[in-house]
Design a protein around this motif. Structure first.
Motif, PDB file in Angstrom:
ATOM      1  N   UNK A 231       0.830  -1.213   0.000  1.00 27.82           N
ATOM      2  CA  UNK A 231       0.000   0.000   0.000  1.00 27.82           C
ATOM      3  C   UNK A 231       0.859   1.256   0.000  1.00 27.82           C
ATOM      4  N   UNK A 232       1.900   1.273   0.821  1.00 26.80           N
ATOM      5  CA  UNK A 232       2.781   2.440   0.857  1.00 26.80           C
ATOM      6  C   UNK A 232       3.501   2.618  -0.472  1.00 26.80           C
ATOM      7  N   UNK A 233       4.006   1.548  -1.032  1.00 32.56           N
ATOM      8  CA  UNK A 233       4.731   1.657  -2.296  1.00 32.56           C
ATOM      9  C   UNK A 233       3.818   2.147  -3.405  1.00 32.56           C
ATOM     10  N   UNK A 234       2.580   1.673  -3.434  1.00 33.79           N
ATOM     11  CA  UNK A 234       1.633   2.142  -4.447  1.00 33.79           C
ATOM     12  C   UNK A 234       1.340   3.630  -4.278  1.00 33.79           C
ATOM     13  N   UNK A 235       1.305   4.106  -3.041  1.00 35.75           N
ATOM     14  CA  UNK A 235       1.105   5.536  -2.795  1.00 35.75           C
ATOM     15  C   UNK A 235       2.303   6.342  -3.289  1.00 35.75           C
ATOM     16  N   UNK A 236       3.508   5.848  -3.053  1.00 36.95           N
ATOM     17  CA  UNK A 236       4.698   6.542  -3.537  1.00 36.95           C
ATOM     18  C   UNK A 236       4.703   6.593  -5.068  1.00 36.95           C
ATOM     19  N   UNK A 237       4.292   5.499  -5.688  1.00 36.46           N
ATOM     20  CA  UNK A 237       4.241   5.456  -7.150  1.00 36.46           C
ATOM     21  C   UNK A 237       3.253   6.494  -7.685  1.00 36.46           C
ATOM     22  N   UNK A 238       2.074   6.590  -7.080  1.00 34.10           N
ATOM     23  CA  UNK A 238       1.069   7.561  -7.546  1.00 34.10           C
ATOM     24  C   UNK A 238       1.577   8.997  -7.386  1.00 34.10           C
ATOM     25  N   UNK A 239       2.287   9.268  -6.286  1.00 30.01           N
ATOM     26  CA  UNK A 239       2.820  10.615  -6.092  1.00 30.01           C
ATOM     27  C   UNK A 239       3.902  10.931  -7.129  1.00 30.01           C
ATOM     28  N   UNK A 240       4.735   9.955  -7.431  1.00 30.55           N
ATOM     29  CA  UNK A 240       5.757  10.134  -8.458  1.00 30.55           C
ATOM     30  C   UNK A 240       5.096  10.439  -9.806  1.00 30.55           C
ATOM     31  N   UNK A 241       4.035   9.732 -10.136  1.00 34.92           N
ATOM     32  CA  UNK A 241       3.349   9.968 -11.405  1.00 34.92           C
ATOM     33  C   UNK A 241       2.735  11.363 -11.449  1.00 34.92           C
ATOM     34  N   UNK A 242       2.230  11.851 -10.318  1.00 34.41           N
ATOM     35  CA  UNK A 242       1.691  13.212 -10.256  1.00 34.41           C
ATOM     36  C   UNK A 242       2.785  14.240 -10.523  1.00 34.41           C
ATOM     37  N   UNK A 243       3.967  13.992  -9.968  1.00 32.92           N
ATOM     38  CA  UNK A 243       5.100  14.900 -10.211  1.00 32.92           C
ATOM     39  C   UNK A 243       5.475  14.898 -11.690  1.00 32.92           C
ATOM     40  N   UNK A 244       5.527  13.715 -12.284  1.00 35.38           N
ATOM     41  CA  UNK A 244       5.897  13.609 -13.693  1.00 35.38           C
ATOM     42  C   UNK A 244       4.887  14.276 -14.610  1.00 35.38           C
ATOM     43  N   UNK A 245       3.615  14.239 -14.245  1.00 41.25           N
ATOM     44  CA  UNK A 245       2.570  14.903 -15.038  1.00 41.25           C
ATOM     45  C   UNK A 245       2.487  16.394 -14.746  1.00 41.25           C
ATOM     46  N   UNK A 246       3.375  16.863 -13.848  1.00 43.99           N
ATOM     47  CA  UNK A 246       3.446  18.267 -13.478  1.00 43.99           C
ATOM     48  C   UNK A 246       2.152  18.765 -12.834  1.00 43.99           C
ATOM     49  N   UNK A 247       1.488  17.865 -12.149  1.00 45.05           N
ATOM     50  CA  UNK A 247       0.272  18.247 -11.425  1.00 45.05           C
ATOM     51  C   UNK A 247       0.606  18.957 -10.122  1.00 45.05           C
ATOM     52  N   UNK A 248       1.815  18.757  -9.620  1.00 46.17           N
ATOM     53  CA  UNK A 248       2.246  19.421  -8.400  1.00 46.17           C
ATOM     54  C   UNK A 248       3.663  19.938  -8.594  1.00 46.17           C
ATOM     55  N   UNK A 249       3.996  20.989  -7.877  1.00 45.60           N
ATOM     56  CA  UNK A 249       5.334  21.552  -7.873  1.00 45.60           C
ATOM     57  C   UNK A 249       5.908  21.386  -6.472  1.00 45.60           C
ATOM     58  N   UNK A 250       7.066  20.781  -6.387  1.00 50.20           N
ATOM     59  CA  UNK A 250       7.688  20.510  -5.094  1.00 50.20           C
ATOM     60  C   UNK A 250       8.933  21.390  -4.955  1.00 50.20           C
ATOM     61  N   UNK A 251       8.982  22.269  -3.979  1.00 50.30           N
ATOM     62  CA  UNK A 251      10.165  23.122  -3.790  1.00 50.30           C
ATOM     63  C   UNK A 251      11.428  22.290  -3.588  1.00 50.30           C
ATOM     64  N   UNK A 252      12.488  22.670  -4.294  1.00 43.97           N
ATOM     65  CA  UNK A 252      13.776  22.013  -4.124  1.00 43.97           C
ATOM     66  C   UNK A 252      13.928  20.688  -4.834  1.00 43.97           C
ATOM     67  N   UNK A 253      12.855  20.175  -5.421  1.00 44.91           N
ATOM     68  CA  UNK A 253      12.921  18.866  -6.089  1.00 44.91           C
ATOM     69  C   UNK A 253      13.789  18.948  -7.347  1.00 44.91           C
ATOM     70  N   UNK A 254      14.656  17.966  -7.522  1.00 49.51           N
ATOM     71  CA  UNK A 254      15.488  17.877  -8.714  1.00 49.51           C
ATOM     72  C   UNK A 254      14.956  16.744  -9.580  1.00 49.51           C
ATOM     73  N   UNK A 255      14.540  17.073 -10.800  1.00 48.20           N
ATOM     74  CA  UNK A 255      14.002  16.093 -11.748  1.00 48.20           C
ATOM     75  C   UNK A 255      15.066  15.836 -12.813  1.00 48.20           C
ATOM     76  N   UNK A 256      15.413  14.571 -12.989  1.00 52.79           N
ATOM     77  CA  UNK A 256      16.488  14.209 -13.911  1.00 52.79           C
ATOM     78  C   UNK A 256      15.969  13.345 -15.049  1.00 52.79           C
ATOM     79  N   UNK A 257      16.629  13.493 -16.203  1.00 50.81           N
ATOM     80  CA  UNK A 257      16.318  12.661 -17.364  1.00 50.81           C
ATOM     81  C   UNK A 257      17.582  11.967 -17.821  1.00 50.81           C
ATOM     82  N   UNK A 258      17.430  10.751 -18.318  1.00 54.31           N
ATOM     83  CA  UNK A 258      18.580  10.012 -18.811  1.00 54.31           C
ATOM     84  C   UNK A 258      19.222  10.772 -19.961  1.00 54.31           C
TER      85      UNK A 258
END
Length: 334
Positions: free
Chosen positions: A72-99
């Motif tokens: 349950x916790x891991x699924x919640x972390x996954x959903x939050x990560x997907x929200x960040x990737x879709x730019x639905x939320x902005x997180x101060x200080x977060x570093x987003x990296x691409x290969x």
């Protein structure tokens, strides 16, 4: 004497009588020999780890705990990560990296474009990972009761684009850290799905934590190397290695001097894991000038200056102190 303490004494005495140990190359985490222990330098007295687990970490520098974090916790972390990737939320200080292999491709606002997010200490949902009681009870065995969460990551290793850039070079995490003592620092790394050799599991060199911090730099790879992916310049390629194949929820704890890396992702899916580096609240900062860490200090300061338009007034220490968060006990000198 308590029963666990008596068992520990018996095991140490037994290993002392067989100090040569067995040094056969391991094929899995279960087949690594304990060998001759260095007198419980790397773990603290506790009621959680078995004597065998303590000695395993002492000798090998890592400890794998199965099924530690809930689905349950891991699924919640996954959903939050997907929200960040879709730019639905902005997180101060977060570093987003691409290969590096897809860095110049057309941006796709979803998880396919993101290989890693770092410094999610301002995201309450992802940072919950760092405060999970089931994680902290193990962390305390290495750091003591005062615990700082110092570095956070969610890794989304992409399918390799054919240039082998999804690899992570063999390295020691201490290369990035200007704080000590080294033995009171530990990483918790949790698989968010099945992690195996095909999708690029962690590879560790057991026992390498007993050495010193080695010189790091970018490896000379034909396909390019991701930013900040420094590697150990010289290590014994014949050293026995372990591929840490894990299932969703499995968590490995490892020492910051343990040499480790990961292979390329040869599947069509993404390989996700979430991690946090912890340090004792009474660790202290050091000046890395004149050491092998000068190159990473210079690179970090250049990135901070470019990103935030600041000069030399921001130190390497500052970049860590502002990210550290107390998760248990007292913040003493960090």
């Amino acid at each position: 004497m308590s029963r666990p303490a008596e068992r520990l004494r018996v095991i140490i005495n037994h290993l002392d009588r067989h100090s040569a140990g067995i040094r056969a190359a391991p094929t899995s985490a279960q087949t690594v020999s304990y060998g001759h222990p260095q007198r419980l330098r790397y773990t603290l007295d506790n009621d959680l780890l078995t004597p065998e687990q303590r000695l395993f970490y002492e000798e090998n520098g890592f400890l794998l705990i199965r099924n530690l974090v809930s689905m349950q916790d891991i699924d919640r972390f996954r959903r939050e990560f997907e929200r960040i990737c879709r730019q639905e939320i902005k997180v101060p200080g977060l570093v987003v990296m691409r290969d590096v292999a897809i860095a110049k491709s057309e941006f796709v606002p979803d998880q396919r474009a993101v290989s890693k997010v770092q410094d999610f200490q301002e995201d309450p949902e992802l940072f919950r990972y760092c405060s999970l009681p089931e994680i902290l009870k193990y962390v305390e065995c290495f750091t003591g009761p005062n615990i700082m969460a110092m570095h956070t990551m969610l890794i989304n290793k992409p399918p390799d684009a054919g240039k082998k850039t999804s690899r992570h070079p063999m390295h020691q995490d201490l290369h990035y850290f200007p704080f000590r003592p080294v033995d009171r620092i530990v990483c918790a790394w949790t698989a968010m799905e099945t992690v195996n050799r095909q999708n690029g599991c962690l590879v560790v060199l057991p026992g390498s934590h007993k050495g010193t911090l080695q010189e790091h730099d970018y490896p000379e790879w034909e396909g390019g190397v991701n930013k900040m992916y420094h590697g150990v310049r010289d290590y014994d390629p014949e050293h026995p290695r372990v591929h840490l194949e894990m299932e969703k929820g499995d968590t490995v704890f490892f020492h910051p001097l343990l040499i480790h890396g990961s292979g390329m992702n040869q599947t069509q899916g993404f390989r996700k894991a979430i991690s946090c580096h912890y340090a004792s609240g009474d660790c202290y900062y050091i000046d890395v000038k004149g050491t092998t860490q000068e190159n990473i200090e210079k690179e970090v300061k250049e990135i901070i200056a470019r990103r935030h338009a600041v000069g030399d007034e921001v130190t390497f220490k500052d970049t860590w102190a502002i990210r550290g968060r107390l998760v248990q006990g007292e913040r003493i000198s960090m």
